[in-house]
Scaffold this active site. Structure first.
Site, short mmCIF file in Angstrom:
data_model
loop_
_atom_site.label_atom_id
_atom_site.label_comp_id
_atom_site.label_asym_id
_atom_site.label_seq_id
_atom_site.Cartn_x
_atom_site.Cartn_y
_atom_site.Cartn_z
CD GLU A 1 -6.79 9.90 -3.46
OE1 GLU A 1 -6.02 10.59 -4.12
OE2 GLU A 1 -7.94 9.59 -3.84
N GLY B 1 -26.69 10.58 22.46
CA GLY B 1 -26.98 9.19 22.08
C GLY B 1 -27.53 9.09 20.67
CB ILE C 1 -23.15 18.46 19.37
CG1 ILE C 1 -21.98 19.36 19.80
CG2 ILE C 1 -24.43 19.27 19.21
CD1 ILE C 1 -21.63 20.47 18.82
CG HIS C 2 -26.16 14.99 16.66
ND1 HIS C 2 -25.27 15.95 16.25
CD2 HIS C 2 -27.20 15.05 15.79
CE1 HIS C 2 -25.75 16.58 15.17
NE2 HIS C 2 -26.92 16.04 14.88
CB THR D 1 -1.07 6.94 5.80
OG1 THR D 1 0.37 6.96 5.75
CG2 THR D 1 -1.58 5.62 5.26
N GLY E 1 0.85 -1.19 0.00
CA GLY E 1 0.00 0.00 0.00
C GLY E 1 0.87 1.23 0.00
C1 LIG Z 1 -12.05 3.09 1.11
C2 LIG Z 1 -10.71 2.94 0.46
C3 LIG Z 1 -10.56 3.26 -0.88
C4 LIG Z 1 -9.31 3.09 -1.50
N1 LIG Z 1 -9.21 3.33 -2.85
C5 LIG Z 1 -8.04 3.04 -3.49
C6 LIG Z 1 -7.96 3.15 -4.92
O1 LIG Z 1 -8.90 3.56 -5.60
N2 LIG Z 1 -6.79 2.78 -5.52
C7 LIG Z 1 -5.72 2.34 -4.81
O2 LIG Z 1 -4.71 2.01 -5.43
N3 LIG Z 1 -5.77 2.22 -3.44
C8 LIG Z 1 -6.90 2.56 -2.80
N4 LIG Z 1 -6.99 2.43 -1.42
C9 LIG Z 1 -5.82 1.96 -0.68
C10 LIG Z 1 -5.12 3.05 0.12
O3 LIG Z 1 -4.47 3.94 -0.75
C11 LIG Z 1 -4.16 2.34 1.09
O4 LIG Z 1 -4.97 1.72 2.06
C12 LIG Z 1 -3.17 3.29 1.71
O5 LIG Z 1 -2.24 3.73 0.75
C13 LIG Z 1 -2.39 2.60 2.87
O6 LIG Z 1 -1.86 1.38 2.44
P1 LIG Z 1 -2.11 0.05 3.32
O7 LIG Z 1 -3.58 -0.02 3.58
O8 LIG Z 1 -1.49 -1.09 2.62
O9 LIG Z 1 -1.41 0.33 4.68
P2 LIG Z 1 0.16 0.08 5.01
O10 LIG Z 1 1.00 0.63 3.93
O11 LIG Z 1 0.35 -1.34 5.38
O12 LIG Z 1 0.32 0.98 6.30
C14 LIG Z 1 -0.09 0.56 7.60
C15 LIG Z 1 0.36 1.62 8.60
O13 LIG Z 1 1.80 1.74 8.57
C16 LIG Z 1 2.15 3.08 8.31
N5 LIG Z 1 3.37 3.15 7.51
C17 LIG Z 1 3.69 2.43 6.41
N6 LIG Z 1 4.87 2.81 5.92
C18 LIG Z 1 5.32 3.80 6.71
C19 LIG Z 1 6.49 4.63 6.72
N7 LIG Z 1 7.43 4.53 5.78
N8 LIG Z 1 6.62 5.56 7.70
C20 LIG Z 1 5.66 5.69 8.66
N9 LIG Z 1 4.53 4.94 8.70
C21 LIG Z 1 4.37 4.02 7.74
C22 LIG Z 1 0.98 3.67 7.55
O14 LIG Z 1 0.97 5.10 7.60
C23 LIG Z 1 -0.19 3.02 8.25
O15 LIG Z 1 -0.49 3.72 9.42
C24 LIG Z 1 -8.21 2.63 -0.75
C25 LIG Z 1 -8.35 2.34 0.61
C26 LIG Z 1 -9.58 2.49 1.21
C27 LIG Z 1 -9.72 2.16 2.66
#
Ligand SMILES: Cc1cc2nc3c(=O)[nH]c(=O)nc-3n(C[C@H](O)[C@H](O)[C@H](O)COP(=O)(O)OP(=O)(O)OC[C@H]3O[C@@H](n4cnc5c(N)ncnc54)[C@H](O)[C@@H]3O)c2cc1C
Length: 387
Positions: A363, A340, A337-338, A365, A131
């Site tokens: 997009e 329960g 504010i709402h 974290t 991710g």
């Molecule tokens: C509703 C939803 C829609 C989405 N839509 C899309 C989409 O259209 N296309 C797409 O490609 N993806 C999509 N995603 C995926 C989203 O972009 C990823 O979930 C996000 O990039 C985080 O990747 P991960 O979930 O694998 O978390 P991980 O990368 O496993 O991260 C887990 C935790 O570790 C932290 N972490 C990881 N690396 C580091 C670092 N180097 N330094 C500090 N902290 C770190 C992260 O910040 C996070 O807190 C979507 C996700 C959701 C929930």
């Protein structure tokens, strides 16, 4: 920096806000309950030209400026964050790489129908095992003569369950690191493509999210977006625009939460008076307003920098991080504010609270935004190989 609005921008913002409140917002609660994207909302977006706001008329778009887009996106996210997310994934995340890097034939075949709402698109970067660390994706497009054979899996993809087309990032040269990633425009009706079932999510339930599995999917050189090996850079550029959109996502949701809280506080009585008379409620409403204003000013600064063709990558991260974390705080106050009733879906703040929680994750974290911001300050803004 000039943040004043022209008459045209003001009128556009008012018309769009009214349209979103009348045509989009009334279906948001039902979408959350049914877990389905409303076709009526999609048609309404098309009617309003939302899917083509960022694009010029030459490809079927509206050609709105960055400030207009910012205001329109806020209004849409305020009315229904699920509709906002699906619209952004289709026209922005999928349409963006095709518009900026694709061939004329790709624009005609895919971008114009995306903008006109005839087809739905998605953006496939994230995988079950990659991710944030997007450079470690495993999906592979192996060259076979003048063709490519795509194998791998994408996860957590907005619109995947309903999409017709995807921009998919795949490794074409495993020895070249991020420079070995290529973006392909993939027709999802092709043999070998499987859509996994939609995930059951905490929020944004009206925006379907799922996975895509590719098994020996045949692609041609015409399916490459731009040049081979440029996919990682294209994905990072697409996500920068996505971050700007996510700021508006946070601001819109927070604005909806503040307005709902004000309405509720004036109606709800406790100890013989509306709770809006209590200082503890005043303070919460005031904090909401201050936070929303700060986030909006940051987002408008980014829109202005974009409109005047100035770099703003680090400030887009500042804005995305603040606006999305702000929305989590503001929706939390709104639930409080709402009382329960805020914990039930009789009121919209329960949905807003759950929807807002994607902001600090999607997009890029919050942790990664903080990395980007610090690196821009400390070493002049080196790009990091992550989403
Ligand atoms: C509703 C939803 C829609 C989405 N839509 C899309 C989409 O259209 N296309 C797409 O490609 N993806 C999509 N995603 C995926 C989203 O972009 C990823 O979930 C996000 O990039 C985080 O990747 P991960 O979930 O694998 O978390 P991980 O990368 O496993 O991260 C887990 C935790 O570790 C932290 N972490 C990881 N690396 C580091 C670092 N180097 N330094 C500090 N902290 C770190 C992260 O910040 C996070 O807190 C979507 C996700 C959701 C929930």
């Amino acid at each position: 920096m000039d943040l004043s609005l022209t008459k045209e921008q003001e009128q556009f913002a008012q018309t769009f806000e009214k349209f979103c409140q009348e045509q989009i917002a009334p279906r948001a609660q039902d979408m959350d309950r049914s877990g389905e994207l409303s076709q009526d909302n999609w048609r309404a977006l098309v009617e309003m030209g939302f899917l083509g706001l960022h694009y010029p008329e030459s490809v079927g778009g509206v050609g709105a400026d960055w400030v207009m887009c910012a205001m329109a996106e806020e209004s849409l996210a305020k009315a229904c964050a699920s509709t906002f997310l699906s619209a952004g994934a289709s026209s922005g995340l999928c349409g963006g790489p095709i518009f900026h890097f694709g061939s004329d034939a790709q624009k005609k075949r895919w971008l114009t129908p995306l903008i006109q709402g005839d087809i739905v698109g998605c953006f496939g970067l994230t995988e079950p095992g990659a991710g944030t660390d997007a450079a470690s994706i495993q999906t592979r497009a192996k060259k076979a003569g003048d063709k490519f054979v795509l194998n791998g899996e994408k996860a957590l993809i907005t619109n995947a369950p309903i999409a017709d087309v995807a921009c998919v990032m795949a490794v074409t040269d495993p020895d070249a690191g991020p420079g070995g990633v290529t973006c392909f425009v993939v027709d999802l009706s092709k043999k070998g493509v499987t859509k996994t079932a939609a995930y059951r999510k905490m929020g944004l339930r009206g925006s379907p999210t799922g996975g895509l599995v590719f098994e020996d999917v045949e692609l041609s050189a015409d399916d490459v977006v731009g040049t081979e090996g440029a996919g990682f850079m294209q994905a990072m550029m697409t996500l920068e625009s996505g971050r700007i959109g996510m700021s508006h996502f946070g601001i819109g949701i927070a604005e909806a939460a503040m307005e709902a809280s004000m309405r509720y506080a004036m109606e709800r009585e406790a100890f013989g008076k509306p709770i809006a008379k209590k200082q503890a409620v005043h303070f919460k409403i005031a904090d909401m307003k201050i936070e929303i204003d700060a986030a909006r000013l940051m987002a408008r600064r980014v829109a202005w920098l974009k409109a005047t063709d100035q770099p703003c990558s680090d400030l887009a991260s500042v804005s995305k991080l603040y606006a999305t974390e702000m929305a989590v705080r503001v929706t939390d106050l709104a639930v409080q504010i709402h009382g329960g009733w805020g914990y039930t879906d009789d009121y919209i703040v329960d949905r807003l609270y759950r929807d807002a929680r994607l902001g600090p994750i999607g997009e890029g974290t919050s942790e990664i935004q903080r990395e980007l911001i610090a690196r821009a300050l400390l070493d002049g803004g080196q790009d990091v190989a992550s989403t």
